[in-house]
Design a protein around this motif. Structure first.
Motif, PDB file in Angstrom:
ATOM      1  N   LEU A 230     -62.423  19.682  24.489  1.00 34.01           N
ATOM      2  CA  LEU A 230     -61.452  20.732  24.543  1.00 34.01           C
ATOM      3  C   LEU A 230     -60.385  20.391  23.384  1.00 34.01           C
ATOM      4  CD1 LEU A 230     -59.952  23.110  25.836  1.00 34.01           C
ATOM      5  CD2 LEU A 230     -58.835  21.568  27.407  1.00 34.01           C
ATOM      6  N   GLY A 231     -60.106  19.415  22.964  1.00 41.20           N
ATOM      7  CA  GLY A 231     -59.437  19.008  21.743  1.00 41.20           C
ATOM      8  C   GLY A 231     -60.258  19.461  20.485  1.00 41.20           C
ATOM      9  N   SER A 232     -61.324  19.359  20.588  1.00 40.74           N
ATOM     10  CA  SER A 232     -62.237  19.756  19.250  1.00 40.74           C
ATOM     11  C   SER A 232     -62.023  21.493  19.501  1.00 40.74           C
ATOM     12  CB  SER A 232     -63.486  19.480  19.539  1.00 40.74           C
ATOM     13  OG  SER A 232     -63.569  17.773  19.378  1.00 40.74           O
ATOM     14  N   ILE A 233     -62.158  21.858  20.484  1.00 41.15           N
ATOM     15  CA  ILE A 233     -61.931  23.688  20.739  1.00 41.15           C
ATOM     16  C   ILE A 233     -60.794  24.032  20.142  1.00 41.15           C
ATOM     17  CG2 ILE A 233     -61.842  25.207  22.238  1.00 41.15           C
ATOM     18  CD1 ILE A 233     -64.750  24.699  22.040  1.00 41.15           C
ATOM     19  N   ILE A 234     -59.364  23.267  20.518  1.00 39.96           N
ATOM     20  CA  ILE A 234     -58.297  23.540  19.861  1.00 39.96           C
ATOM     21  C   ILE A 234     -58.328  23.572  18.512  1.00 39.96           C
ATOM     22  CG2 ILE A 234     -55.803  22.817  19.750  1.00 39.96           C
ATOM     23  CD1 ILE A 234     -56.097  21.760  22.791  1.00 39.96           C
ATOM     24  N   TYR A 235     -58.916  22.523  17.812  1.00 38.29           N
ATOM     25  CA  TYR A 235     -59.094  22.141  16.254  1.00 38.29           C
ATOM     26  C   TYR A 235     -59.719  23.546  15.677  1.00 38.29           C
ATOM     27  CZ  TYR A 235     -60.754  20.445  11.860  1.00 38.29           C
ATOM     28  OH  TYR A 235     -61.038  20.243  10.598  1.00 38.29           O
ATOM     29  N   LEU A 277     -50.832  16.017  16.463  1.00 37.24           N
ATOM     30  CA  LEU A 277     -50.636  15.114  17.479  1.00 37.24           C
ATOM     31  C   LEU A 277     -51.016  14.978  19.044  1.00 37.24           C
ATOM     32  CD1 LEU A 277     -46.823  13.944  16.738  1.00 37.24           C
ATOM     33  CD2 LEU A 277     -48.771  12.627  16.157  1.00 37.24           C
ATOM     34  N   PHE A 278     -51.123  16.324  19.351  1.00 37.44           N
ATOM     35  CA  PHE A 278     -51.726  16.589  20.709  1.00 37.44           C
ATOM     36  C   PHE A 278     -53.306  16.420  20.677  1.00 37.44           C
ATOM     37  CE2 PHE A 278     -53.099  18.887  24.415  1.00 37.44           C
ATOM     38  CZ  PHE A 278     -52.246  18.367  25.333  1.00 37.44           C
ATOM     39  N   MET A 279     -53.633  17.003  19.593  1.00 37.34           N
ATOM     40  CA  MET A 279     -55.237  16.735  19.268  1.00 37.34           C
ATOM     41  C   MET A 279     -55.469  15.665  19.138  1.00 37.34           C
ATOM     42  SD  MET A 279     -56.606  19.992  16.876  1.00 37.34           S
ATOM     43  CE  MET A 279     -54.961  20.301  15.993  1.00 37.34           C
ATOM     44  N   GLN A 280     -55.048  14.724  18.469  1.00 38.73           N
ATOM     45  CA  GLN A 280     -55.158  13.165  18.407  1.00 38.73           C
ATOM     46  C   GLN A 280     -55.108  12.552  19.966  1.00 38.73           C
ATOM     47  OE1 GLN A 280     -55.679  11.243  15.790  1.00 38.73           O
ATOM     48  NE2 GLN A 280     -55.961  13.300  14.782  1.00 38.73           N
ATOM     49  N   ARG A 289     -56.048  10.075  27.285  1.00 40.95           N
ATOM     50  CA  ARG A 289     -56.198  11.377  27.115  1.00 40.95           C
ATOM     51  C   ARG A 289     -55.469  12.230  28.141  1.00 40.95           C
ATOM     52  NH1 ARG A 289     -62.751  11.295  26.198  1.00 40.95           N
ATOM     53  NH2 ARG A 289     -62.642  10.083  24.370  1.00 40.95           N
ATOM     54  N   PRO A 290     -55.038  13.526  27.802  1.00 39.48           N
ATOM     55  CA  PRO A 290     -54.052  14.029  28.577  1.00 39.48           C
ATOM     56  C   PRO A 290     -55.399  14.998  29.893  1.00 39.48           C
ATOM     57  CG  PRO A 290     -54.764  15.319  26.684  1.00 39.48           C
ATOM     58  CD  PRO A 290     -55.007  14.068  26.362  1.00 39.48           C
ATOM     59  N   ALA A 293     -55.114  19.968  32.872  1.00 36.15           N
ATOM     60  CA  ALA A 293     -53.693  20.598  33.371  1.00 36.15           C
ATOM     61  C   ALA A 293     -52.594  20.333  32.267  1.00 36.15           C
ATOM     62  CB  ALA A 293     -53.364  19.978  34.987  1.00 36.15           C
ATOM     63  N   GLU A 294     -52.741  19.150  31.618  1.00 35.58           N
ATOM     64  CA  GLU A 294     -51.698  19.014  30.465  1.00 35.58           C
ATOM     65  C   GLU A 294     -51.764  19.741  29.525  1.00 35.58           C
ATOM     66  OE1 GLU A 294     -50.154  14.773  30.191  1.00 35.58           O
ATOM     67  OE2 GLU A 294     -51.953  14.418  31.420  1.00 35.58           O
ATOM     68  N   VAL A 295     -53.351  20.018  29.303  1.00 36.25           N
ATOM     69  CA  VAL A 295     -53.594  20.872  27.842  1.00 36.25           C
ATOM     70  C   VAL A 295     -53.065  22.146  28.134  1.00 36.25           C
ATOM     71  CG1 VAL A 295     -55.454  21.744  26.404  1.00 36.25           C
ATOM     72  CG2 VAL A 295     -55.446  19.189  27.326  1.00 36.25           C
ATOM     73  N   LEU A 296     -53.233  22.688  29.569  1.00 34.72           N
ATOM     74  CA  LEU A 296     -52.890  23.988  29.904  1.00 34.72           C
ATOM     75  C   LEU A 296     -51.350  24.173  29.570  1.00 34.72           C
ATOM     76  CD1 LEU A 296     -53.338  26.822  31.146  1.00 34.72           C
ATOM     77  CD2 LEU A 296     -53.429  25.806  33.193  1.00 34.72           C
ATOM     78  N   ARG A 297     -50.465  23.235  30.089  1.00 36.19           N
ATOM     79  CA  ARG A 297     -49.016  23.303  29.949  1.00 36.19           C
ATOM     80  C   ARG A 297     -48.874  23.141  28.512  1.00 36.19           C
ATOM     81  NH1 ARG A 297     -49.407  19.909  34.631  1.00 36.19           N
ATOM     82  NH2 ARG A 297     -49.107  17.789  33.539  1.00 36.19           N
TER      83      ARG A 297
END
Length: 308
Positions: A230-235, A277-280, A289-290, A293-297
């Motif tokens: 999901l972090g890579s999707i955000i990127y 920083l969040f992606m990291q 890792r978060p 639910a934390e990514v959603l927030r």
């Protein structure tokens, strides 16, 4: 042993684990719902794309009162003995499990059809926006930061729902997210065919968590590896580029991951320091890792800040 052979062995182990990536409670048991056989009601129109493991067709589903455009995904696989039958059964079981899910950002199959390939083919509603990867490529110049965070929020919401239902996606990447006519994102188990091929390094390597690279053991996907993806999707959404876009060869991407290198920061105005920083955090060791639910927030907060 040459490094590429080692990588192929790693991915052979990795891909065989995809077949177990749906971990269900009793209420998600596949026997509680059944895919409909839509073969007699479907007319194939054209081949629209594919990977080394599957073909995707545009088709029309017609009843006595209506007709609609659909997508049919067919495994590209050879059958040896009874192997094809067991894989066909597994494919339907996995698709059945997804039919029990109900969420605004989850794409569920509507049935299956024969005649598109050697195994049953899974039928989905048509998604005019295509995959997230193609959607971002076509709309890179027009998407605002707010629209990008709406996409992130929708995908995070879908993944949060899956994890709440004890479902591990296990294969989240830019071609496994589909976009409808209104630009809404849907998570799909759209590339479930990856479980049936171990002869190549798949495109999803660019989104894969490093702990999945274990040549000694089959490492099953987890909620934590989903969050890495999901972090890579955000990127990808914020940059309109696939992770490791500057590395053309997927085998070389594997080397980057095995060497502990993460996607490089793009000097794009869409990525603020706190986004990076969040992606990291998403790409850190699993225990740091978060949660989904934390990514959603995080994405909800960004949307609220952008609309005020």
């Amino acid at each position: 042993m040459p490094l590429l052979h080692v990588l192929l062995r790693v991915w052979q182990s990795l891909l065989t684990s995809f077949g177990t990536n749906i971990q269900r409670n009793d209420h998600l048991n596949a026997s509680h719902s059944h895919l409909r056989n839509l073969t007699s009601k479907i007319r194939k129109l054209r081949w629209i794309g594919g990977t080394s493991s599957a073909n995707v067709y545009e088709a029309v589903y017609s009843t006595a009162t209506t007709s609609k455009q659909i997508a049919v995904k067919s495994l590209r696989i050879e059958i040896f003995g009874n192997r094809g039958q067991s894989e066909g059964e597994e494919l339907l079981i996995r698709a059945n499990a997804w039919m029990t899910l109900q969420h605004d950002n989850i794409l569920v199959p509507i049935g299956f059809a024969d005649g598109f390939g050697p195994l049953p083919s899974i039928v989905y509603d048509w998604m005019p926006g295509g995959t997230l990867t193609s959607y971002l490529e076509e709309n890179s110049d027009s998407l605002s930061v707010l629209q990008r965070f709406y996409l992130i929020k929708q995908i995070a919401s879908g993944l949060c729902y899956l994890h709440h239902k004890n479902v591990v996606h296990g294969n989240l990447h830019g071609n496994n997210v589909l976009i409808d006519a209104m630009g809404v994102a849907y998570l799909a188990d759209y590339d479930i065919t990856a479980t049936h091929r171990g002869q190549h390094i798949p495109p999803s390597v660019r989104w894969a968590a490093p702990e999945r690279f274990d040549s000694q053991n089959v490492v099953a996907p987890t909620t934590k590896s989903d969050v890495y993806s999901l972090g890579s999707i955000i990127y990808q959404i914020l940059t309109s580029r696939q992770p490791y876009y500057e590395v053309k060869s997927r085998s070389k991407v594997s080397i980057e991951i095995l060497n502990g290198n993460r996607p490089s920061r793009s000097h794009d105005t869409h990525i603020a320091d706190h986004h990076w920083l969040f992606m990291q955090r998403c790409w850190s060791v699993p225990e740091n890792r978060p949660s989904a639910a934390e990514v959603l927030r995080f994405s909800q907060t960004e949307v609220e800040l952008l609309i005020t």
